[in-house]
Write an enzyme that holds these catalytic residues in place. Sequence first.
Site, mmCIF file in Angstrom:
data_model
loop_
_atom_site.group_PDB
_atom_site.id
_atom_site.type_symbol
_atom_site.label_atom_id
_atom_site.label_comp_id
_atom_site.label_asym_id
_atom_site.label_seq_id
_atom_site.Cartn_x
_atom_site.Cartn_y
_atom_site.Cartn_z
ATOM 1 C CD GLU A 1 80.352 22.646 50.668
ATOM 2 O OE1 GLU A 1 81.287 23.064 49.975
ATOM 3 O OE2 GLU A 1 79.164 23.000 50.519
ATOM 4 C CG ASP B 1 79.396 29.336 54.964
ATOM 5 O OD1 ASP B 1 78.493 28.594 54.539
ATOM 6 O OD2 ASP B 1 80.151 29.982 54.208
#
Length: 500
Positions: free
Chosen positions: A175, A19
């Site tokens: 997301e 991420d």
Amino acid sequence: MPETSATINNPVIPGFYPDPSVCRAGEDYYLACSSFEYFPGVPIFHSRDLVHWTQIGNALDRPSQLRLPPDTTSSGGLYAPTLRYHDGRFWLIVTNVSGDGNVLFTATDPAGPWSDPIRLPAVHGIDPDLAWDDEGNCWCTVAGVSQIRIDPRTGETFGESRHLWSGAPGAKAPEAPHLYHIGDYWYLLIAEGGTERCHGVSIARGRTPGGPFEPCPANPILTHRGTDHPIQNTGHGDLVQGPDGSWWMVFLGVRPHGGTPGWHVMGRETFLAPVTWVDDWPVVGEVSPAMAPPPWPLEKPAAVPVRDDFDLSELAPGWISPRSRPAQNHTTKERPGWLSLRARGESLDDPEVTFVGRRQQHLSCRTRVLVDPAEGRGGVAVRLDEEHHYEIEATPGQVQVLARIGPLRSVVASHPTAPGAVVLRIEVAATRQFTDARQGPDTVSLGVEDAQGTFVELAALDGRYLSTEVAGGFTGRVIGAYAAAGTVHFDWFDYEPLDD
């Protein structure tokens, strides 16, 4: 000194560093990653060339910043930070799914210290993003995808959350939103498809931060779904512009190995790709393990730390522990030049185990540790979570190889040792030739060194059982030292990359 190179190695940050979020301040780049159930949280990296990265700290390194209760599940904790530089300050926003929800931190120096948390109780959803418009309004966008205006200094929100755009119709898990003002448009970058093999990055654009947003006709602009590319699960990207005006994307991916279905063991790693613009849309360039470098001189890469002799009063920033790291249980001050670990849990099955580890960053590697078990029981382990780990454990006069695979726990081998300290060793060897479609990704060998330094292998275990495909979750392997009873002392810890 700067150097030139025909290719660069991808991933640019190997190991369990998923991420990625990146920003630039002047000629310096800074990057943050998810850390999940580990403390300290949110590793921070620095680079001058987008290729060579050095960890300079962890944003959340105090208990007042990060609460991870003992019942925090593995793959719980901190999800998907966004790191931004705005108005002379660094801003970091992240979701603690096991405690405080969305929280925001600031710093003048990204190496720290970072502030105590500014809580955002009215911001609901994971993967929060920060973006400022020309009027100084700060917009927080979360997975889903929805947006609300906030005051980042107080956590106050204004108005109601509004839905923006959720990617392709029917696509799973929109997301990781990031919002950018580039040229005449506001761009909304998202991940979709889930973080497994169907992961990808899509983008839309509009004239205002709140849209309406027009999807790119070439979506997804990055994905390796349905291919045999050696880098898979590509997604969760963030854009950054270089000082020469070029554009780049950092994103996560995995390197599956072995037979079918392929197993990745180091978690999701940070990769880099060039970006060009066509008709005001970003086009992501080739992604490969060896790719063309940015069009500027590369910095000389920092030497990979191979050995820690525990001579410093504090642990280096690359060391992490599950959920917390109380000083009374983890210290280099009790016996100078040694890491002393005092047991809490009775084994690595326990969420409160005393464990200090570093991420596995190479497909093949060797770890050697000198341990003195005279006052307790402990050793060195390869950990994925409480239910998936291999370890070699020492007590006075004996070592044992232990394996936990799901509901099964076994003593695999035992071996007598001479009195005193002993060198424990774990070797991970990636599978090179595939003779069976079911063949695992690597072999994890555990043993001791004799008085002449020769490796005495006690067990060679299939690495697939310490993989995400078997265990589930979002994390990767961490190799480290632990104590399961009493106090165990470690003189040095040597991690050696082998040929990948």
